[in-house]
Structure formats: C-alpha cells, structure tokens
Scaffold this active site. Structure first.
Site, PDB file in Angstrom:
ATOM      1  CE  LYS A  80      75.259  30.131 115.494  1.00 59.53           C
ATOM      2  NZ  LYS A  80      74.929  31.143 115.858  1.00 59.53           N
ATOM      3  CB  SER A 155      76.631  29.768 119.458  1.00 62.34           C
ATOM      4  OG  SER A 155      75.896  31.148 118.812  1.00 62.34           O
ATOM      5  CB  SER A 179      75.160  33.878 119.452  1.00 63.95           C
ATOM      6  OG  SER A 179      75.413  32.824 120.820  1.00 63.95           O
TER       7      SER A 179
END
Length: 465
Positions: A80, A155, A179
C-alpha cells in the site's frame, strides 16, 4: 500462463523447488495480467515491471543455487502506498503532499525485501487513507474488478483491486477502522487486521495496523511469518512468534461464538448481507460451535467521539500547510477535516476517551465468548465514484460500525467471503478473536474456507465492465 495466476503461494513455492517454474516465468505471467487488466481497475502506483523482472531474475538465480533468502523469495507482492519504500515518494493518496523520496523502508516493506519478495508496485489509496473508497485527489479512480462501476472499498483500495484482479498472490494493506477488512469484504478477499503490534508499522498511531490481503487464508498465514518479525520503530511491536503460522487445523466444537448482526449505529444491514452471514453462522453451528446472538459494542457517543478526535487530529496535521496546497486535498476530506477547527482541546480529549470505552465494551463481550462473527460491511456495494457508502462528509463513518471497535480494542479481526449478492458482488464475513489470538482467527477462517469451498473463479479482464 493464466493458469499460473490461480496458484496459491504454497503451490508456487513447490513449483520453484521442483524446478518446474522459475520466479521470472511466474512474474511474466503476472506482468501479462497487469497489462490486460490494470487500465480498467487502476490499482497500482509506481508500477515498475523492469525492476520486477530484475528482482525475479535474481530470485531465479537464488533458487537455482539453493540459496533463497526467505519463505517469500520470488513471490510478487504489492505494498500500500502509505507504507514507505526507500527512495520512493509517499504521497498519502493526496495531491497536497510534496513528493519527497522516503529515507528508508517501513517495517513491512523491509521484511518483504529481506525475504526476497518481488516488490513490483505500490497500491493506491484515498487522501491520507481517510476514506473507504478508491477515490483520490492524486491517484486515478480505482475500481472493483467484479464490477467496474462499483467501488473496491478502502482505504486499501488498490490492494483489494489488485488482489481480486489476480495481480499476484499477496498484497499488503493498512487498517485503522476497517481499511483492510472493508475492501476485502467488497472484493471477496481474505484480509487480516492483526493484533496491535503483531505486524510492526511506522509511523504508529492508535489503532493502525498493517496486514495481508490474499485470495486464500493460507496465503496470508504464510506471509505472517515474514511480516511479524519485530521492529524497534514500532513501540507496540510484539515479541517474536513462538508458534507456527501454518498450524491452521481447528475443531470448533464447543467454541462459544457471538453472532453480532447489528452494529449499534450507522447503516443498516442489507437483507442479502444478513442472509449470507446468518448462513455462515449455521455452518459454525453444524460443526459443533455454540453460536449465540450478542449485542453491539459500539454506541453513537463512541463513534461521534472518535469522529471528533480524528477530525481534530487531522486538522492539526494540515492546518499549517500552505493554503494553496490544502486546497488540493479531496474536497470531501477537506470539508470533513474543517470540522476539526470547531473542536476544542477538551472535546478532542473526550473524543479520544471514547476509544477506551470501545476497548472496555469489547473486553466485556469477550469475557462471555471465544470469538465474534458479523458482517464485514453492512451493504453489498456502492458506486465507484463515491467517497464513501453515504457519500456525505457529515456522515463519514456510518459504515464502519462492525469493524472499528476491534482496532481500538487491539484485537485481531479478518474478513472472508461468505457468498455473493444477486448482483454478483461479494459479501464479507468478519471473524474476530481475542487480543493476541491472531492464529486463532486464521484457524477459524481456514475452517470456514474449507466448509464454503472458497472462491475459485476470480474476475477476468473484459468480464467486469
């Protein structure tokens, strides 16, 4: 070559060991898939196929010499964007941040590199990781591979899109309120938010965890042996593991499992989600578990207090930013953050104190049960262009009622697919264990995966438009 994309990490490693497949050959299959699908899902940032080929070639040589670095040597991985990688910028999903190369790898990236994983890209996220969405002021709009008109969640948006699109078997996300689990639920993945400190993070803050997002439980379990090595930069980092992450067999007979079908606040549970999760509960009962309804742990005061604390904290982070840069933040996020200007210090502290109330409520519940199962997401899906399931910055967290308490209580929680809606979109089951019970959560998840059979047909390019 497309058959290679269906393999698990264990299967890939076995082929490497038998000299029937090389890391370079496997990477080239992944590279072909990315070429066919990435323009549709927009999951990747700083994608570097040339570097990946070089890493895979080096891994191929190590396997030939019998000198591999670790269990993930030659396995393609994404990280990420919020997780720093040395020499690359960390834009935090927003156009407002200046692109300054990171001085060093964050813990998760460092562990993967030490073990010889092929790190081929970062994955997208929304501004500052503050949305359950693939919408960002910096990155292209990330979409759900199952249906490109729908949101992958966030996210860890790019991580979920990349994993569901079969861009390799392992993707690392982060989670402070859901997330990892929320996008995993919306894309059919297994996503694990571990106990606080199980996987070190840097920077650390309350509730923030890193974790694997994979297509099978075992793939995540294999990755945990690498990701969980301690790192001094995370003061919550737990001691080295004294157990085998691949000890996944479990008899659930006699376990007390709480079934939580109401979050206590926020969006109501869609009927299709309700039916899929209650059907999952019946599987646990059939296997001998004692499934009992339990009440929500979250209250409106808790969620609103957390909202106040997060707004105040975030506004404190950006208030000294030049106005011209602040204006580049996604309007939805900026409008939400501006609410922090009206929150006093005392109100922010009271808001933070609600995280303690969440911890107490979760602890009380776990004095009565061994595990909790619930929906991961209250709704089936929502449009790709929306910033959140409500698309309303005054109601930004109405969808995290099932997930956020376990961040604040520091307990491990996972999302695993438990079926599909009539629309064809995946539905996630959340499995929560006691603090430090990360292996226990993996074992429960693996048991359910075996009962349900898991997902075998993942999205293909051209079939999800």
């Amino acid at each position: 070559m497309s058959d290679l994309l269906k393999l698990t990490i264990r299967e890939v490693l076995a082929l490497y060991a038998d000299r029937k497949l090389s890391p370079l050959e496997y990477w080239l299959a992944v590279e072909d898939r990315i070429a066919a699908f990435e323009s549709h899902v927009q999951a990747l940032y700083l994608y570097d196929p040339e570097s990946a080929r070089a890493q895979a070639s080096a891994s191929t040589e190590r396997w030939a010499r019998g000198a591999t670095l670790g269990v993930l040597d030659g396995i393609p991985v994404t990280i990420k964007e919020l997780i720093a990688t040395k020499g690359q910028p960390v834009p935090l999903g927003t156009a407002a941040v200046e692109l300054v190369p990171a001085a060093e790898d964050a813990p998760a990236a460092a562990r993967l590199r030490e073990d010889g994983a092929v790190i081929f890209a970062k994955t997208t996220c929304p501004d500052y990781g503050m949305l359950s969405s693939g919408l960002s002021s910096f990155h292209p709009l990330s979409r759900n591979p199952w249906d490109l008109s729908q949101n992958p969640g966030g996210s860890s948006a790019g991580a979920s899109a990349a994993a569901a699109a079969s861009f390799g078997p392992l993707h690392i996300g982060t989670d402070i309120g859901g997330s990892i689990r929320l996008p995993a639920g919306w894309t059919g993945l297994f996503g694990l938010k571990p106990s606080q400190g199980r996987i070190p993070v840097d920077p650390y803050y309350v509730g923030r965890c890193a974790g694997p997002m994979t297509r099978t439980v075992e793939d995540s379990a294999i990755a945990m042996a690498t990701l969980t090595r301690p790192d001094w930069r995370d003061a919550t980092s737990l001691p080295p593991n004294d157990f085998n992450w691949l000890d996944l067999n479990m008899d659930v007979k006699g376990l007390r499992i709480g079934l939580m079908m109401e979050a206590g606040i926020g969006l109501g549970v869609d009927p299709e989600v309700y039916d899929a999760v209650t059907a999952a509960a019946r599987r646990f009962e059939k296997a001998g578990a004692i499934v009992m309804p339990v009440q929500p742990v979250l209250t409106r005061d808790m969620l609103d207090g957390l909202d106040n604390f997060w707004r105040a904290r975030f506004w404190g982070d950006i208030e000294k930013m030049p106005e011209e840069r602040r204006k580049l933040i996604l309007p939805y996020i900026y409008q939400w953050a501006e609410g922090g200007t009206y929150i006093s210090g005392a109100e922010a502290v009271r808001g933070f104190n609600q995280t303690i109330e969440m911890r107490k409520a979760c602890a009380k519940l776990f004095s009565e049960v061994d595990a909790v199962i619930s929906p991961t997401n209250p709704i089936v899906s929502y449009p790709a262009e929306w910033a959140s399931p409500t698309n309303d910055p005054s109601r930004p967290f109405e969808h995290i009622g099932f997930t956020v308490p376990w961040n604040m209580s520091e307990q491990p929680a996972a999302s695993i697919n438990c079926g599909f809606a009539r629309s064809g979109m995946p539905i996630g089951l959340q499995i929560v264990g006691p603090r430090f019970g990360d292996l226990f959560v993996l074992q429960l998840s693996r048991a359910f995966e075996q009962w349900s059979g898991g997902i075998h047909a993942w999205p293909e390019p051209g079939a999800a438009s």
